[in-house]
Design a protein around this motif. Sequence first.
Motif, PDB file in Angstrom:
ATOM      1  N   GLU A  30       0.818  -1.214   0.000  1.00 54.96           N
ATOM      2  CA  GLU A  30       0.000   0.000   0.000  1.00 54.96           C
ATOM      3  C   GLU A  30       0.853   1.266   0.000  1.00 54.96           C
ATOM      4  O   GLU A  30       0.358   2.337  -0.359  1.00 54.96           O
ATOM      5  CB  GLU A  30      -0.972  -0.018   1.195  1.00 54.96           C
ATOM      6  N   THR A 153       5.396   3.263  -7.602  1.00 55.37           N
ATOM      7  CA  THR A 153       4.057   3.071  -7.043  1.00 55.37           C
ATOM      8  C   THR A 153       3.158   2.296  -8.003  1.00 55.37           C
ATOM      9  O   THR A 153       1.961   2.144  -7.741  1.00 55.37           O
ATOM     10  CB  THR A 153       3.411   4.433  -6.697  1.00 55.37           C
ATOM     11  N   LEU A 179      -1.777   2.776  -2.866  1.00 61.25           N
ATOM     12  CA  LEU A 179      -2.746   3.812  -2.495  1.00 61.25           C
ATOM     13  C   LEU A 179      -2.209   4.852  -1.508  1.00 61.25           C
ATOM     14  O   LEU A 179      -2.710   5.961  -1.453  1.00 61.25           O
ATOM     15  CB  LEU A 179      -4.018   3.161  -1.934  1.00 61.25           C
ATOM     16  N   GLY A 181       1.361   5.724  -1.262  1.00 60.74           N
ATOM     17  CA  GLY A 181       2.241   6.435  -2.183  1.00 60.74           C
ATOM     18  C   GLY A 181       3.557   6.913  -1.604  1.00 60.74           C
ATOM     19  O   GLY A 181       4.472   7.205  -2.369  1.00 60.74           O
ATOM     20  N   GLU A 273      -3.679  13.359   1.031  1.00 62.96           N
ATOM     21  CA  GLU A 273      -3.671  11.916   0.712  1.00 62.96           C
ATOM     22  C   GLU A 273      -3.434  11.726  -0.785  1.00 62.96           C
ATOM     23  O   GLU A 273      -2.644  10.885  -1.194  1.00 62.96           O
ATOM     24  CB  GLU A 273      -5.004  11.262   1.106  1.00 62.96           C
ATOM     25  N   GLU A 274      -4.137  12.527  -1.592  1.00 60.49           N
ATOM     26  CA  GLU A 274      -3.955  12.414  -3.037  1.00 60.49           C
ATOM     27  C   GLU A 274      -2.542  12.870  -3.429  1.00 60.49           C
ATOM     28  O   GLU A 274      -1.902  12.274  -4.304  1.00 60.49           O
ATOM     29  CB  GLU A 274      -5.012  13.252  -3.773  1.00 60.49           C
ATOM     30  N   ARG A 277      -0.229  10.071  -2.854  1.00 60.85           N
ATOM     31  CA  ARG A 277      -0.487   8.964  -3.790  1.00 60.85           C
ATOM     32  C   ARG A 277       0.079   9.229  -5.180  1.00 60.85           C
ATOM     33  O   ARG A 277       0.577   8.322  -5.827  1.00 60.85           O
ATOM     34  CB  ARG A 277      -2.010   8.724  -3.857  1.00 60.85           C
TER      35      ARG A 277
END
Length: 325
Positions: A30, A153, A179, A181, A273-274, A277
């Motif tokens: 992950e 990733t 997810l 990253g 979070e994005e 990632r």
Amino acid sequence: MTFLSSCTTETIKNAALSLKNGHLVAFPTETVYGLGADASNPIAISRIYETKGRPSDHPLIVHIAALDAMGQWAQEIPEYAITLARDFWPGPMTLVLKRSDLAQDFITGGQETIGLRVPAHPVALALIQEFKAIGGKGIAAPSANRFGAVSPTTADAVEEELAPYLLAGDLILDGGQSLVGVESTIIDCTGPAPMILRLGAITPLMIEESTGMIALEANPSDIRVSGSMASHYSPKAKVILDVIAVAGDGLIAPDQIPTPNGVIRLAAPSTNEEYARVLYHALRSADQKGLQVVVVLQPGGDGLAAAIRDRLQRSASEGPHQVNS
Ligand code: TXA
Ligand code: MG
């Protein structure tokens, strides 16, 4: 090397056998993709170092199936480490513990400690469990990139990075995009309280809430963590932080920042979070596009944002071993 684009029970069983036979298996987690080998096989482990071009005194993380395998690889495990393992495994956290006899110098780089992690990706967990079912004790896996370069990733990024160095019998398992990253939070659990060696998605606040202890951050000059070297996580393009991008530059910035004319937008994340990632994929895409410069506007705030800034500062730093990447 074989690239397996669909991971069925059958392919995962075969991958576990490949590990047992001394081959390397790159697999999704992950956080980022790992380059796995049998943690009890010194020849297989030496191939990890060759494949990455990594100095052999940099320790590897051993990936285990569950908390109950901690006692095989480590000893004198403090109560707070068990609490962390209960709260955050499977997950993006590595615990550094006093090693047992099983953790030999070829894994620990000669140090008296061992790094352990239970990853949360279903393919990683299935692989570790299958490996265990045929007598394996753990899978040693660093990030599946050349030393000093950006962690992969996606399985395609692993192939692009390592295909020239992998051999017949080695595998790459495709389990989709990682997810989280950024690499796991590393916590030294050999002292009276947790000490953070590498920032990640398990934040200082989460560690404090779990253990009731203040988690200190280690002084990077005191530790031998390759990810803590000033220059790391670097693409070939020059990474410049927090300046105004000009025509021809790549740009990675939060989505509310507009793209100036002639600038190539590589990512526009709307949350931290994005941001985590997409960051490494965006840095890699700068190299694919042949860009000379990538301007990155760092996210503000603590927690995951601090982990992102940590990686960005290393990627922007020019150190001697960038020639290795
Ligand atoms: O998210 C991750 O941790 C990924 C995935 C594949 O699990 N792995 C990863 O491994 O990032 P690697 O080797 O690229 O980075 C692990 C870092 C290295 O800088 C290593 O020096 C450090 O962890 N490390 C491993 N064992 C250690 C130990 N016993 N004491 C101090 N540092 C350790
Ligand atoms: Mg790494």
